[in-house]
Write a protein that holds these residues in place. Structure first.
Motif, short mmCIF file in Angstrom:
data_model
loop_
_atom_site.label_atom_id
_atom_site.label_comp_id
_atom_site.label_asym_id
_atom_site.label_seq_id
_atom_site.Cartn_x
_atom_site.Cartn_y
_atom_site.Cartn_z
N LEU A 98 0.84 -1.20 0.00
CA LEU A 98 0.00 0.00 0.00
C LEU A 98 0.87 1.25 0.00
N GLN A 99 1.88 1.25 0.87
CA GLN A 99 2.77 2.42 0.96
C GLN A 99 3.54 2.63 -0.33
N ASP A 172 -2.84 6.65 14.00
CA ASP A 172 -2.80 7.24 12.66
C ASP A 172 -2.50 6.18 11.60
N TYR A 173 -1.53 5.34 11.89
CA TYR A 173 -1.14 4.30 10.93
C TYR A 173 -2.32 3.34 10.68
N SER A 176 -5.09 5.07 8.79
CA SER A 176 -4.66 5.43 7.43
C SER A 176 -4.80 4.20 6.52
N MET A 187 -4.20 10.66 2.77
CA MET A 187 -3.22 11.13 3.77
C MET A 187 -3.97 11.82 4.90
N THR A 188 -3.34 11.84 6.06
CA THR A 188 -3.94 12.47 7.22
C THR A 188 -3.98 13.98 7.02
N ALA A 189 -5.18 14.57 7.09
CA ALA A 189 -5.29 16.04 7.06
C ALA A 189 -5.25 16.53 8.52
N TYR A 190 -6.02 15.87 9.38
CA TYR A 190 -5.87 16.16 10.81
C TYR A 190 -6.25 14.94 11.63
N ARG A 217 -13.73 13.25 -1.65
CA ARG A 217 -12.37 12.75 -1.35
C ARG A 217 -12.08 12.72 0.15
N LYS A 218 -13.04 13.11 0.97
CA LYS A 218 -12.77 13.22 2.41
C LYS A 218 -13.34 12.02 3.18
N LEU A 240 -9.57 13.36 9.91
CA LEU A 240 -9.95 13.51 8.50
C LEU A 240 -8.79 13.04 7.64
N VAL A 242 -7.69 12.68 3.52
CA VAL A 242 -8.10 13.17 2.19
C VAL A 242 -7.47 12.28 1.13
N LEU A 244 -5.76 11.26 -2.07
CA LEU A 244 -4.74 12.03 -2.80
C LEU A 244 -5.23 12.42 -4.18
N ASN A 245 -4.98 13.68 -4.47
CA ASN A 245 -5.32 14.18 -5.79
C ASN A 245 -4.11 13.92 -6.68
N LYS A 248 -2.56 16.59 -8.83
CA LYS A 248 -1.99 17.76 -8.15
C LYS A 248 -0.69 17.46 -7.38
C1 LIG Z 1 -0.54 3.20 3.82
C2 LIG Z 1 -0.13 3.73 5.20
C3 LIG Z 1 1.11 4.64 5.21
C4 LIG Z 1 1.38 5.20 6.60
C5 LIG Z 1 1.24 6.71 6.65
C6 LIG Z 1 0.62 7.17 7.96
C7 LIG Z 1 -0.26 8.37 7.73
C8 LIG Z 1 0.52 9.66 7.75
O1 LIG Z 1 1.33 9.88 8.59
S1 LIG Z 1 0.29 10.81 6.54
C9 LIG Z 1 1.51 12.08 6.92
C10 LIG Z 1 0.90 13.30 7.56
N1 LIG Z 1 0.06 14.01 6.62
C11 LIG Z 1 0.55 14.79 5.67
O2 LIG Z 1 1.74 14.96 5.53
C12 LIG Z 1 -0.45 15.44 4.76
C13 LIG Z 1 -0.02 16.85 4.37
N2 LIG Z 1 -1.15 17.51 3.72
C14 LIG Z 1 -1.35 17.34 2.40
O3 LIG Z 1 -0.57 16.75 1.67
C15 LIG Z 1 -2.61 17.92 1.84
O4 LIG Z 1 -3.03 19.02 2.62
C16 LIG Z 1 -3.78 16.87 1.77
C17 LIG Z 1 -3.35 15.69 0.87
C18 LIG Z 1 -4.19 16.36 3.13
C19 LIG Z 1 -5.01 17.57 1.13
O5 LIG Z 1 -4.54 18.29 0.04
P1 LIG Z 1 -5.37 18.37 -1.34
O6 LIG Z 1 -5.44 17.02 -1.97
O7 LIG Z 1 -4.76 19.45 -2.13
O8 LIG Z 1 -6.81 18.68 -0.85
P2 LIG Z 1 -7.56 20.09 -0.83
O9 LIG Z 1 -8.08 20.28 -2.22
O10 LIG Z 1 -6.76 21.17 -0.19
O11 LIG Z 1 -8.76 19.75 0.18
C20 LIG Z 1 -9.71 18.72 -0.12
C21 LIG Z 1 -10.83 18.88 0.89
O12 LIG Z 1 -10.31 18.53 2.19
C22 LIG Z 1 -10.48 19.63 3.12
N3 LIG Z 1 -9.30 19.70 3.97
C23 LIG Z 1 -8.00 19.51 3.64
N4 LIG Z 1 -7.21 19.62 4.73
C24 LIG Z 1 -8.04 19.87 5.76
C25 LIG Z 1 -7.83 20.07 7.17
N5 LIG Z 1 -6.61 20.02 7.73
N6 LIG Z 1 -8.91 20.29 7.95
C26 LIG Z 1 -10.17 20.31 7.43
N7 LIG Z 1 -10.44 20.12 6.10
C27 LIG Z 1 -9.37 19.91 5.30
C28 LIG Z 1 -10.57 20.86 2.21
O13 LIG Z 1 -11.28 21.91 2.85
C29 LIG Z 1 -11.35 20.31 1.01
O14 LIG Z 1 -12.71 20.21 1.37
P3 LIG Z 1 -13.87 20.50 0.26
O15 LIG Z 1 -13.65 19.49 -0.85
O16 LIG Z 1 -15.14 20.28 1.00
O17 LIG Z 1 -13.65 21.89 -0.20
#
Ligand SMILES: CCCCCCCC(=O)SCCNC(=O)CCNC(=O)[C@H](O)C(C)(C)COP(=O)(O)OP(=O)(O)OC[C@H]1O[C@@H](n2cnc3c(N)ncnc32)[C@H](O)[C@@H]1OP(=O)(O)O
Length: 251
Positions: A98-99, A172-173, A176, A187-190, A217-218, A240, A242, A244-245, A248
């Motif tokens: 998956l990763q 988170d893991y 996810s 990916m984790t947004a929050y 996508r959420k 939350l 999201v 991946l786009n 983008k």
């Molecule tokens: C397979 C397992 C692997 C293990 C991994 C473990 C998981 C992790 O640790 S992941 C690492 C930590 N996370 C990150 O680094 C992510 C960093 N952030 C990002 O890359 C981007 O902000 C990402 C991908 C979350 C969203 O970006 P993007 O695809 O451009 O989405 P974007 O178009 O801005 O937003 C999409 C929707 O989500 C919402 N959204 C995005 N971020 C947030 C947020 N923080 N809070 C609330 N809403 C949010 C937007 O408002 C939008 O909503 P709507 O469609 O209703 O308008």
């Protein structure tokens, strides 16, 4: 004759590898038990090599000698639940695939680190019993994931207790993987976590994650961390993820 010699050498190499692995496991178990002994302060210099050399051949989600009775018991209970197909065991290989697929698809500009520099993902970088020991099970129909988790001494925050960062890492893991299995690469947004009770090092906890809502996508998820007997609620989280786009994402 030559074939026979080759086979003998292969068998003996296998034997020494298995023996080495067994000794390393026993050493890790002893180190963990040592660290858990009451009143003992465990200086880092006694740890020995804490990093583990990662082998993609091995399934680290299967029981190893550092697992406590509680963890083994729960693992076997969940393996039983897998027999009727309602739950599925998620192997290490599936997690890695998956990763790998996610990074191949989305982060073409990011170079993966060389194996020699960086053995594996954060949760797999510690020797058996010293860091994250876990196994995960997925229920597709109920959109749920369960992670059985035993945190080792290198994850210490306050003395004898798991660090909150280690707890949220495991939560988170787990979720996810759930969100990725539900709608594709996310990916984790929050993640908002509430810590209600501290978790003792070496104890077994059960992380339950579920998908609450999907909006395009959420993916909104909630999760909880309980003791193995379900009597103690350690933490709760909402998050939350999201999807991946792919057009983008470049970094
Ligand atoms: C397979 C397992 C692997 C293990 C991994 C473990 C998981 C992790 O640790 S992941 C690492 C930590 N996370 C990150 O680094 C992510 C960093 N952030 C990002 O890359 C981007 O902000 C990402 C991908 C979350 C969203 O970006 P993007 O695809 O451009 O989405 P974007 O178009 O801005 O937003 C999409 C929707 O989500 C919402 N959204 C995005 N971020 C947030 C947020 N923080 N809070 C609330 N809403 C949010 C937007 O408002 C939008 O909503 P709507 O469609 O209703 O308008």
């Amino acid at each position: 004759m030559r074939e026979g010699l080759r086979a003998t050498l292969a068998v003996s190499a296998g034997f020494w590898c298995a023996l080495g692995e067994m000794l390393r496991s026993c050493a890790a178990r002893l180190r963990m038990l040592g660290a858990l002994r009451k009143d003992e302060h465990w200086p880092a210099r006694n740890l020995g090599p804490a990093l583990r050399w990662f082998s993609s051949e091995k399934d680290f989600c299967l029981p190893n000698p550092s697992w406590s009775e509680d963890l083994r018991h729960l693992f076997h209970q969940f393996m039983k639940k897998c027999e009727d197909g309602s739950w599925t065991y998620i192997s290490e290989k599936e997690m890695l695939d998956l990763q790998k697929k996610a990074s191949e698809l989305s982060f073409q500009n990011v170079k993966p680190m060389k194996k020699k520099q960086f053995p594996s993902t954060l949760t797999r970088n510690f020797q058996e019993g010293l860091g994250f020991e876990y196994a995960m099970f997925y229920n597709k129909d109920e959109r749920r994931i369960v992670c059985l988790f035993q945190g080792g001494p290198l994850l210490q925050g306050f003395p004898g207790l798991l660090h909150g960062g280690a707890i949220v890492t495991m939560v988170d893991y787990s979720i996810s993987i759930l969100s990725t299995k539900t709608i594709g690469f996310t990916m984790t947004a929050y993640i908002n976590i509430t810590y209600k009770r501290p978790i003792p090092i070496g104890s077994v906890v059960v992380i339950n994650g579920q998908v609450d809502k999907i909006e395009e996508r959420k993916v909104f998820l909630s999760s909880s961390v309980h003791s193995a007997d379900e009597k103690t609620l350690y933490s709760e989280a909402t998050s939350l993820f999201v999807q991946l786009n792919l057009e983008k994402s470049e970094t």
